[in-house]
Design an enzyme around this catalytic site. Structure first.
Site, short mmCIF file in Angstrom:
data_model
loop_
_atom_site.label_atom_id
_atom_site.label_comp_id
_atom_site.label_asym_id
_atom_site.label_seq_id
_atom_site.Cartn_x
_atom_site.Cartn_y
_atom_site.Cartn_z
N ILE A 115 46.57 1.48 32.78
CA ILE A 115 47.67 2.15 33.57
C ILE A 115 47.86 3.61 33.15
O ILE A 115 48.05 4.56 33.92
CB ILE A 115 48.80 1.57 33.68
CG1 ILE A 115 49.86 1.86 34.83
CG2 ILE A 115 49.63 1.41 32.36
CD1 ILE A 115 51.03 0.86 35.14
N ALA A 116 47.52 3.92 31.73
CA ALA A 116 47.66 5.28 31.21
C ALA A 116 46.63 6.16 31.85
O ALA A 116 46.91 7.32 32.30
CB ALA A 116 47.64 5.19 29.43
N SER B 99 47.52 7.27 20.44
CA SER B 99 47.01 5.80 20.50
C SER B 99 47.28 5.08 19.04
O SER B 99 47.82 5.90 18.09
CB SER B 99 45.71 5.66 20.93
OG SER B 99 45.18 4.33 20.79
N ARG C 231 48.13 -9.38 27.41
CA ARG C 231 49.47 -8.79 27.90
C ARG C 231 50.07 -9.83 28.79
O ARG C 231 51.53 -9.93 28.92
CB ARG C 231 49.34 -7.50 28.29
CG ARG C 231 50.76 -6.91 28.69
CD ARG C 231 50.47 -5.37 29.29
NE ARG C 231 49.29 -5.49 30.72
CZ ARG C 231 50.19 -5.79 31.68
NH1 ARG C 231 51.26 -6.04 31.88
NH2 ARG C 231 49.31 -5.88 32.81
N LYS D 199 56.95 0.72 34.16
CA LYS D 199 57.99 -0.52 34.63
C LYS D 199 57.33 -1.78 33.85
O LYS D 199 55.98 -1.52 33.67
CB LYS D 199 58.20 -0.77 36.01
CG LYS D 199 56.92 -0.88 36.81
CD LYS D 199 56.32 -2.23 36.64
CE LYS D 199 54.81 -2.19 36.97
NZ LYS D 199 54.11 -3.65 36.64
#
Length: 328
Positions: free
Chosen positions: A14-15, A35, A164, A96
């Site tokens: 997503i980054a 990082s 995750r 989010k």
């Protein structure tokens, strides 16, 4: 236009997506990435053309030339990383779900206000053209008074238990990963509910794999929301009014059309855009920073807090506690 200089915290998928977007936006400069390791920062920086590459998040936050930091780490680390960025004097856009819970969210908001810094939840769908048009149509009452909402968001996650998505230590589970979208959607239309009910299925790792959420309002309005990491859903949204209904077809969170069903006819409302769509939240962030605003009127901090309180209430029904969350 004075450039807003961005720092990217974390180097996950997503980054990378927002980094790709920022490279195309006028007025944005993708300056730095941080990082947990120098090698990861170097690889990410090379891929996205980022000149400054740091092997720790602390080094990124300390860069005096970074104006705003995008926090793209897992939910479990949003609080710590956001507080790091704010303490360093950086405006912050937080992926989010905003945090583990409302207690952490409240502290993050208080810190941003203490430091007089911009802070916003990266609920990117809120800024998309079809959502802007939807709010206009609802304001015009094209389907009368909305009385029922139905939204689903689900897929079957093919992930390892330590990933995750499934790891309770990383605040895994359907609610914070995908359920936040329908909850935020309903909040956008109606605000905070008065009554909550739910059913949940918790998987082998203890996280919620899928749930049905029922949100009730005092005047009888109801929303039924489905979120799942266990079962693919139709990923559509419906708003049923007293004079018709609006359908947002699959995928509702990324659609470019609204369908108005009324008087036996269907009207299609086109809402085109190019790119992924996360450019609109970045543009909102930069616009607010340039204007000296500390929060967005489209995604205000009070609403982010309210959404977290709603999700806390559902987790309380399930007895679901993340091992690393900070309590009140």
């Amino acid at each position: 236009m004075e450039k807003i200089r961005w720092g990217i915290l974390s180097t996950g998928r997503i980054a990378g997506r927002l980094s790709d977007t920022l490279r195309t936006l006028e007025g944005a400069e993708l300056l730095a990435v941080g990082s947990r390791s120098r090698d990861s920062a170097e690889a990410f920086g090379e891929r996205y053309g980022i000149p400054r590459r740091y092997g720790s998040y602390e080094e990124l936050a300390a860069d005096p030339d970074v104006d705003v930091i995008y926090v793209a780490s897992p939910h479990s680390h949003h609080y710590v990383h956001t507080m790091l960025a704010l303490e360093a004097g950086k405006h912050t856009l937080v992926e989010k779900s905003f945090a583990h819970n409302a207690a952490e969210t409240r502290r993050m908001i208080e810190k941003a206000r203490e430091k007089k810094l911009f802070l916003m939840e990266a609920m990117w769908t809120r800024f998309l053209p079809h959502m802007v048009r939807l709010r206009e149509l609802l304001g015009e009452q094209v389907i009368g008074e909305v009385r029922l909402i139905q939204v689903s968001m689900g897929f079957r996650a093919q992930a390892a238990p330590e990933s995750r998505l499934l790891n309770p230590g990383l605040a895994g589970g359907a609610l914070l990963d995908v359920g936040v979208y329908p909850v935020s959607f309903t909040s956008m239309v109606w605000g905070k509910p008065e009554r909550l009910d739910s059913q949940v299925y918790r998987g082998p790792t203890g996280v919620d794999l899928q749930e049905t959420l029922l949100l009730g309002y005092l005047d009888g309005r109801l929303a039924t929301l489905i979120s799942s990491l266990h079962t693919p859903t139709n990923v559509a949204a419906y708003l049923f009014g007293t004079e018709g209904y609006i359908e947002i077809p699959k995928p509702w969170y990324h659609s470019q059309v609204l369908l108005i069903h009324k008087d036996g006819q269907t009207t299609s409302v086109a809402c085109p855009y190019t790119g992924h769509g996360d450019q609109f939240q970045a543009l909102e962030t930069m616009s607010c920073i340039r204007a000296g605003k500390l929060e967005s009127a489209v995604m205000p901090l009070s609403e982010t807090l309210s959404i977290m309180q709603t999700m806390d209430a559902f987790r309380a029904q399930w007895g679901l506690v993340y091992p690393n969350e900070l309590r009140a």
